[in-house]
Design an enzyme around this catalytic site. Structure first.
Site, PDB file in Angstrom:
ATOM      1  N   ASP A 166       1.849 -34.936  16.615  1.00 48.06           N
ATOM      2  CA  ASP A 166       1.103 -36.149  16.303  1.00 48.06           C
ATOM      3  C   ASP A 166       1.971 -37.131  15.539  1.00 48.06           C
ATOM      4  OD1 ASP A 166      -1.109 -34.893  17.349  1.00 48.06           O
ATOM      5  OD2 ASP A 166      -2.041 -34.455  15.410  1.00 48.06           O
ATOM      6  N   GLU A 224       2.604 -29.280  19.238  1.00 46.74           N
ATOM      7  CA  GLU A 224       1.790 -29.051  18.042  1.00 46.74           C
ATOM      8  C   GLU A 224       0.473 -28.339  18.336  1.00 46.74           C
ATOM      9  OE1 GLU A 224       1.222 -32.405  15.430  1.00 46.74           O
ATOM     10  OE2 GLU A 224      -0.507 -31.517  14.448  1.00 46.74           O
ATOM     11  N   TYR A 246       0.820  -1.215   0.000  1.00 45.86           N
ATOM     12  CA  TYR A 246       0.000   0.000   0.000  1.00 45.86           C
ATOM     13  C   TYR A 246       0.856   1.269   0.000  1.00 45.86           C
ATOM     14  CZ  TYR A 246      -4.406  -2.497   0.571  1.00 45.86           C
ATOM     15  OH  TYR A 246      -5.494  -3.290   0.366  1.00 45.86           O
TER      16      TYR A 246
END
Lengths: 379, 379
Positions: free
Chosen positions: A259, A207, A111
């Protein structure tokens, strides 16, 4: 913000391991070379490293994907004049940012360019590319140039004092991460200026926000004398850089608790540890080579009799891809064995699956058992 | 965690506005009624409010979507025995959680059920539904039952001291949100137990992490005497509940600074202020009726000559949907005018677009100009 500017100028020298004065100097030097060429009536040129997998190597001693040295050149011609001008404008914006100790998100930088007349960008991807070019040109990370990502992420609790400073007074601020109760310290978007004090033995990067909250709620960091960091899935740049700087400076091991599935292994752990291919020019700053995998392994699924879910097709594809194409996995036999075993088991298990044995089984049994022998962690 | 349990029992009474003793009592009462029926040889029944848009009304005085009173019954029969048993088990788990001051994510609760023999859940959506049922049954929010969401989100900086307590010592912890430098206080997953001290004049809830970081970096909260909260897109439950509790307790206005697009208006602002249809049974706890729209308006786009992007098809659909079906928009003529104007302009503008006039134009000009007249904010 006159006060801020003043303070900024005085103290910003400490920014990162390359101080703002140094960054500012690098920019002035590069611009000076270009200016001289132009004044001498010659065509100025800038050289950027090529950012692609083809220009990357993995050496375990280095610990992350690194650039091989291929470069592209941008010479000032009628065809390149706009990009050339935009690159110089972006260097100038960066110089201003580091000198007044301000920051701009990539979107803000886009911008800002709307006031650059003919050099303004039409779409943000164009300005992003130029920022990446400038980053690669100076071989520093974007944050050191004053450009910061949009996204925030990464929470910290435990035995750590973060040293920041008050912008107005310039005085150091000691942020004690043992004193946030059930809350946490939220890592800022740029971490280059932070200092650390800690007596912790290791960093535990987690996680899920849920597991982090459990460990925080039970003051687990006190019991284990550690620093807990919630990654909330794939860690943001700021989170990775924070872990890296902290681990380097305080010589702390980093244990990653994720995981047991190809996503946890490849997308989270592997990216945190060695980086990724398409951002090789910044892996040097953002990877955490000292990371080790404390997360659930295929063996843990059997040993702890964990509830599982079948591997999804995308999991299978991801694991096969890693076995076939990932230089990191190809280097480590232990990872090849683990992923092959997971594929043959056909299942995955989440860290929350430990709750089958009681909500705090993870605190009372799993983590102590694992931490008793970090040498057995997957590499 | 014996120490934790002890402290938990002693202090958990203060949990939320309905103390843990009260929640625990509600559960015991409900279970007692069922037990009596069974002992009397009758079929026990549980009544749950129906959770759907059809069972919802919007009254501006109340300030959020509320349930109209439709109920569904679950009577113990051969067909319902499993769900009935699961509901009782879940009530029992909740009782345990509130009594020992622990928490469980919905996912953890699902895994805990793996040890419930025949009453175990096969998939998590099943256990989620039962948790929602229990939540609606007692007309409290899930967090008060000890069940917490997976996700974390919401950062705070500025004139606020959050009062939490140390789990081990039971002593209060004062978390001073003026002292985190460029970092912030990360809102915990459950905020029911937190207390507040503040001299701030208002809460500024901000859509993007980038804008939040700018305001934090420049100590904007000092200048404006306010509390800055980063929502990071659509705010999480914890973030909404935190803003609501803080605004209620300290009687603070809440100003919401988001993009000028149908997503910012409907998905972020509207959800924060009055809640959503499909979660009507919890809007009472999570909506922030005192919220007002300080974000970029269609008029601002013209007035500040902001760079824009064309509305995407999904934007147009979202705005038309809101005009046609949203009871909140239908109630407020000002919102109908604003959305209609935006549709006719055919563009959207981001909060970062203010950077066209300088990176800190938002601090030096936009926010002071807007804050000079909060009565003009969209409702």
């Amino acid at each position: 913000m006159a006060a801020g500017k003043k303070t900024g100028k005085k103290t910003a020298v400490k920014r990162g391991h390359k101080g703002s004065r140094k960054i500012s100097g690098l920019i002035v030097d590069e611009a000076g070379v270009i200016e001289k060429k132009i004044l001498a009536g010659k065509k100025p040129t800038m050289k950027f490293p090529i950012r692609s997998l083809g220009n990357v190597r993995y050496r375990p001693k280095v610990g992350y994907f690194e650039l091989k040295g291929g470069k592209k050149e941008r010479t000032l011609t009628v065809g390149t004049v706009k990009t050339f001008a935009q690159t110089l404008r972006m260097m100038s914006l960066s110089k201003e940012l580091v000198e007044v100790d301000d920051i701009a998100t990539k979107r803000e930088a886009y911008y800002v360019s709307k006031n650059w007349g003919q050099a303004r960008f039409k779409e943000q991807p164009e300005s992003d590319t130029v920022i990446d070019d400038v980053e690669a040109l100076f071989m520093v990370n974007r944050e050191q140039l004053g450009f910061v990502p949009e996204e925030k992420g990464g929470d910290v609790a435990g035995r750590l004092v973060v040293i920041d400073r008050d912008r107005d007074s310039g005085k150091p601020l000691r942020i004690d991460c043992t004193r946030f109760g059930s809350g946490a310290y939220s890592i800022p978007i740029s971490v280059e200026d932070l200092g650390f004090e800690t007596g912790a033995k290791f960093i535990l990067a987690i996680e899920t926000a849920g597991m982090f909250q459990r460990l925080v709620k039970h003051n687990y960091w006190k019991k284990a004398n550690c620093i807990l960091i919630s990654m909330g899935g794939v860690p943001t740049r700021a989170c990775r850089r924070f872990i890296r700087r902290l681990a380097d400076e305080k010589k702390l091991p980093v244990y990653v608790f994720v995981d047991c599935d190809p996503y946890g292994v490849s997308n989270i752990y592997r990216t945190l540890k060695v980086g990724s291919g398409n951002a090789a020019h910044i892996n040097e700053f953002f990877c955490v080579p000292q990371a080790r995998f404390l997360g659930i392994t295929p063996n843990d699924i059997e040993h702890y009799k964990l509830p599982t879910h079948p591997l999804k097709e995308v999991d299978i594809k991801r694991a096969n891809d890693a076995l076939k194409n990932d230089p990191f996995v190809q280097h480590h036999k232990a990872w090849q064995r683990a992923l092959t075993k997971l594929l043959s088991m056909g299942v995955r298990a989440e860290q929350q699956a430990l709750a089958k044995w009681g909500l705090n089984y993870v605190i009372d049994t799993y983590l102590p058992e694992k931490l008793a022998d970090p040498d057995k962690f997957l590499p």
